[in-house]
Scaffold this motif. Structure first.
Motif, short mmCIF file in Angstrom:
data_model
loop_
_atom_site.label_atom_id
_atom_site.label_comp_id
_atom_site.label_asym_id
_atom_site.label_seq_id
_atom_site.Cartn_x
_atom_site.Cartn_y
_atom_site.Cartn_z
N ALA A 48 0.84 -1.20 0.00
CA ALA A 48 0.00 0.00 0.00
C ALA A 48 0.88 1.25 0.00
O ALA A 48 2.06 1.20 0.36
N ILE A 49 0.30 2.37 -0.41
CA ILE A 49 1.01 3.64 -0.51
C ILE A 49 0.62 4.52 0.69
O ILE A 49 -0.57 4.77 0.93
N PRO A 50 1.60 5.00 1.47
CA PRO A 50 1.28 5.83 2.65
C PRO A 50 0.35 6.98 2.30
O PRO A 50 0.53 7.67 1.29
N ALA A 51 -0.65 7.19 3.17
CA ALA A 51 -1.64 8.25 2.96
C ALA A 51 -1.61 9.27 4.09
O ALA A 51 -2.50 10.12 4.19
N VAL A 52 -0.58 9.19 4.95
CA VAL A 52 -0.43 10.14 6.05
C VAL A 52 0.99 10.67 6.04
O VAL A 52 1.88 10.09 5.41
N GLU A 53 1.22 11.74 6.77
CA GLU A 53 2.54 12.32 6.88
C GLU A 53 3.01 12.32 8.32
O GLU A 53 2.19 12.18 9.25
N ILE A 54 4.29 12.47 8.51
CA ILE A 54 4.83 12.54 9.87
C ILE A 54 4.21 13.73 10.60
O ILE A 54 4.08 14.82 10.05
N GLY A 55 3.78 13.49 11.81
CA GLY A 55 3.13 14.52 12.62
C GLY A 55 1.61 14.48 12.57
O GLY A 55 0.95 15.16 13.36
N ALA A 56 1.06 13.66 11.67
CA ALA A 56 -0.40 13.57 11.54
C ALA A 56 -1.01 12.87 12.74
O ALA A 56 -0.47 11.89 13.25
N ALA A 57 -2.16 13.38 13.18
CA ALA A 57 -2.94 12.71 14.23
C ALA A 57 -3.87 11.69 13.56
O ALA A 57 -4.53 12.01 12.57
N VAL A 58 -3.90 10.48 14.08
CA VAL A 58 -4.73 9.44 13.48
C VAL A 58 -5.61 8.79 14.55
O VAL A 58 -5.30 8.83 15.74
N LYS A 59 -6.70 8.19 14.07
CA LYS A 59 -7.60 7.46 14.96
C LYS A 59 -7.53 5.97 14.64
O LYS A 59 -7.13 5.57 13.55
N GLN A 60 -7.93 5.17 15.60
CA GLN A 60 -7.94 3.72 15.42
C GLN A 60 -8.93 3.34 14.32
O GLN A 60 -10.09 3.69 14.37
N GLY A 61 -8.43 2.63 13.30
CA GLY A 61 -9.29 2.27 12.17
C GLY A 61 -9.21 3.23 11.01
O GLY A 61 -9.84 3.00 9.98
N GLN A 62 -8.41 4.28 11.14
CA GLN A 62 -8.25 5.24 10.04
C GLN A 62 -7.28 4.69 9.01
O GLN A 62 -6.27 4.06 9.34
N VAL A 63 -7.56 4.94 7.73
CA VAL A 63 -6.67 4.51 6.66
C VAL A 63 -5.37 5.32 6.75
O VAL A 63 -5.39 6.55 6.77
N ILE A 64 -4.25 4.59 6.79
CA ILE A 64 -2.95 5.28 6.81
C ILE A 64 -2.13 4.94 5.56
O ILE A 64 -1.10 5.58 5.31
N ALA A 65 -2.60 3.94 4.79
CA ALA A 65 -1.95 3.63 3.51
C ALA A 65 -2.99 3.04 2.58
O ALA A 65 -3.80 2.20 2.99
N ARG A 66 -3.00 3.51 1.32
CA ARG A 66 -4.01 3.11 0.35
C ARG A 66 -3.52 1.96 -0.52
O ARG A 66 -2.35 1.92 -0.92
N ALA A 67 -4.43 1.05 -0.84
CA ALA A 67 -4.11 -0.08 -1.71
C ALA A 67 -3.61 0.42 -3.06
O ALA A 67 -4.12 1.41 -3.60
N ASP A 68 -2.63 -0.27 -3.61
CA ASP A 68 -2.06 0.08 -4.91
C ASP A 68 -2.52 -0.97 -5.93
O ASP A 68 -1.81 -1.92 -6.22
N GLY A 69 -3.74 -0.80 -6.42
CA GLY A 69 -4.28 -1.75 -7.38
C GLY A 69 -5.19 -2.77 -6.74
O GLY A 69 -5.43 -2.75 -5.52
N ALA A 70 -5.72 -3.69 -7.57
CA ALA A 70 -6.69 -4.68 -7.10
C ALA A 70 -6.08 -5.69 -6.14
O ALA A 70 -6.69 -6.07 -5.14
N ILE A 71 -4.85 -6.15 -6.44
CA ILE A 71 -4.20 -7.12 -5.57
C ILE A 71 -3.33 -6.37 -4.59
O ILE A 71 -2.09 -6.32 -4.66
N SER A 72 -3.97 -5.75 -3.64
CA SER A 72 -3.36 -4.96 -2.58
C SER A 72 -4.46 -4.68 -1.56
O SER A 72 -5.62 -5.01 -1.82
N SER A 73 -4.12 -4.11 -0.41
CA SER A 73 -5.17 -3.82 0.57
C SER A 73 -4.83 -2.56 1.35
O SER A 73 -3.65 -2.25 1.57
N ASP A 74 -5.90 -1.84 1.73
CA ASP A 74 -5.72 -0.67 2.58
C ASP A 74 -5.13 -1.10 3.92
O ASP A 74 -5.35 -2.21 4.41
#
Length: 431
Positions: A48-74
């Motif tokens: 997966a491709i990172p979808a957050v940056e250093i310093g970002a506040a995140v919650k439990q269950g939030q997407v932090i990396a996006r799937a890169d194509g069909a054979i991949s997963s968030d």
């Protein structure tokens, strides 16, 4: 419905299962560590491709990396907190992976999707994809892809075999969360458009067999205790008598196979909107103080898990992430759990095979136990000479399921699985 006996498949063996160490330990929630490191490589296919940056506040269950194509997963944050680092590190299997480090704030603020009521087949597939669910029985193939097979299927098989020695987390999950497993299976069946649901459970789990016999809408198949009964092709034959040919997929035989833990994750995704960010894991072996079955957040340090289980009882001869037959030996505790992590094993000198290999005896035992009817000795012979083309040709290596039965039975202690994986890596790079 009374269970029926499964069929017998070719090959396989009866390793000492050592399940008594942890099978009676109920699943317990391990507290989140102070820092987690979530790999972007959480499934078969592309990272997966990172979808957050250093310093970002995140919650439990939030997407932090996006799937890169069909054979991949968030990929999702398994704790709430702050992203402190994004960097590449060497994973347990020796490959380089990108990790997202999160410092927990201890609040566990959640970012779930809205629950679904009476979802359509299309909504189920989308929810499974949006929650990053992958096959939790081994390879981690994206489940949404398996819910849209290229060939029509008429049967769903739940894999409750858990044939790998030591591992008992699926056993505990079936005992403690059977209704959720079954509801998840029914969602999967609806997505596939099938009515016939089978669960295969090895006979060393009579309590699970009896429990599922009490449910309507599912057929229970009592499987012989034989490794690798949980292999997809072996399970399909044992449960239905259907054969999946070399190079073919289960869907070509009209079947879809899902692990019981995958079905549980589907249930939570549909009914709670919960992404896949935690996993049931067995911690076992004679070298750990307190064998346990734990709910572990994805990205938890292996060292923290062992400390939670009382640390080392004795100096381990071998530490394995996964099961002893198919898992990966760790050089140290500087590793982190993934979506597909099923076990952490601390094995003492009596449990771990650490003998130096000797020349092949030409005994043929590796071929005798191979459930795929292959010739592992040929792969090893040519791979050791660097002739991977011949290794693949004369060992039919591409069809190997890497169950490890050949290496387990080998009296010369040859590194057969290592040779097979090297040959497969050569074939992938060539392609």
């Amino acid at each position: 419905m009374k269970a029926v006996n499964g069929k017998f498949f070719f090959g396989g063996l009866h390793p000492h299962d050592a399940k008594n160490l942890a099978k009676d330990a109920p699943l317990e929630v391990m507290p989140a560590p102070e820092v987690i490191a979530v790999s972007c490589s959480q499934s078969l296919g592309k990272p997966a491709i990172p979808a957050v940056e250093i310093g970002a506040a995140v919650k439990q269950g939030q997407v932090i990396a996006r799937a890169d194509g069909a054979i991949s997963s968030d990929v999702f944050a398994s704790v709430s907190g702050t992203v402190t680092e994004i960097k590449e590190e060497t994973g347990a299997n020796g490959t380089t992976e990108k990790y997202i480090f999160i410092k927990s704030d201890g609040k566990e603020e959640k970012a779930f999707l809205p629950p679904l009521t009476e979802p359509s087949a299309e909504e189920i597939v989308k929810r499974v994809r949006d929650c990053g669910i992958v096959g939790l029985g081994g390879a981690g193939f994206p489940t949404a892809v398996k819910l849209t097979p290229s060939s029509p299927v008429d049967t769903l098989i739940l894999n409750g075999a858990e044939c790998e020695p030591y591992l008992t987390c699926d056993h505990r999950l079936m005992l403690e969360r059977a209704e959720e497993v079954l509801r998840g299976a029914k969602y999967v069946a609806k997505a596939l458009g099938v009515d016939n649901i089978i669960i295969g459970i090895e006979k060393n789990k009579p309590d699970c067999i009896k429990l599922f016999e009490g449910f309507d809408g599912i057929k229970v198949v009592a499987l012989r205790k034989r490794y690798p009964m949980g292999g997809e092709k072996q399970l399909i034959y044992a449960a239905t008598g259907r054969k999946v040919g070399l190079g073919k997929l289960p869907a070509d035989a009209g079947v879809s196979v899902q692990n019981v833990a995958t079905c549980f994750a589907v249930c939570e995704a549909i009914e709670q909107g919960k992404p896949l960010y935690e996993k049931a894991v067995t911690v076992s072996g004679n070298a750990v103080n307190q064998p346990k079955n734990l709910w572990v957040k994805v990205g938890t340090p292996i060292k923290a898990i062992i400390e939670y289980c009382g640390g080392e009882k004795t100096n381990p001869k071998k530490v394995v992430q996964g099961g002893p037959m198919t898992g990966v030996a760790l050089a140290n505790y500087d590793a982190y759990t993934h979506k597909t992590t099923s076990g952490i094993l601390l094995m003492d000198a009596k449990e771990a095979a650490a003998d130096e290999p000797t020349p092949c005896l030409n005994c043929g035992k590796c071929a005798d136990v191979c459930p795929m009817r292959l010739m592992p000795m040929n792969t090893a012979f040519y791979a050791s000479a660097g002739d991977f083309e011949a290794a693949a040709k004369y060992g039919s290596t591409a069809a190997c399921i890497e169950c490890g039965a050949c290496e387990y039975i080998c009296p010369a202690k040859r590194p057969l699985i290592q040779a097979i994986r090297k040959t497969k890596a050569y074939l992938r790079n060539k392609k």
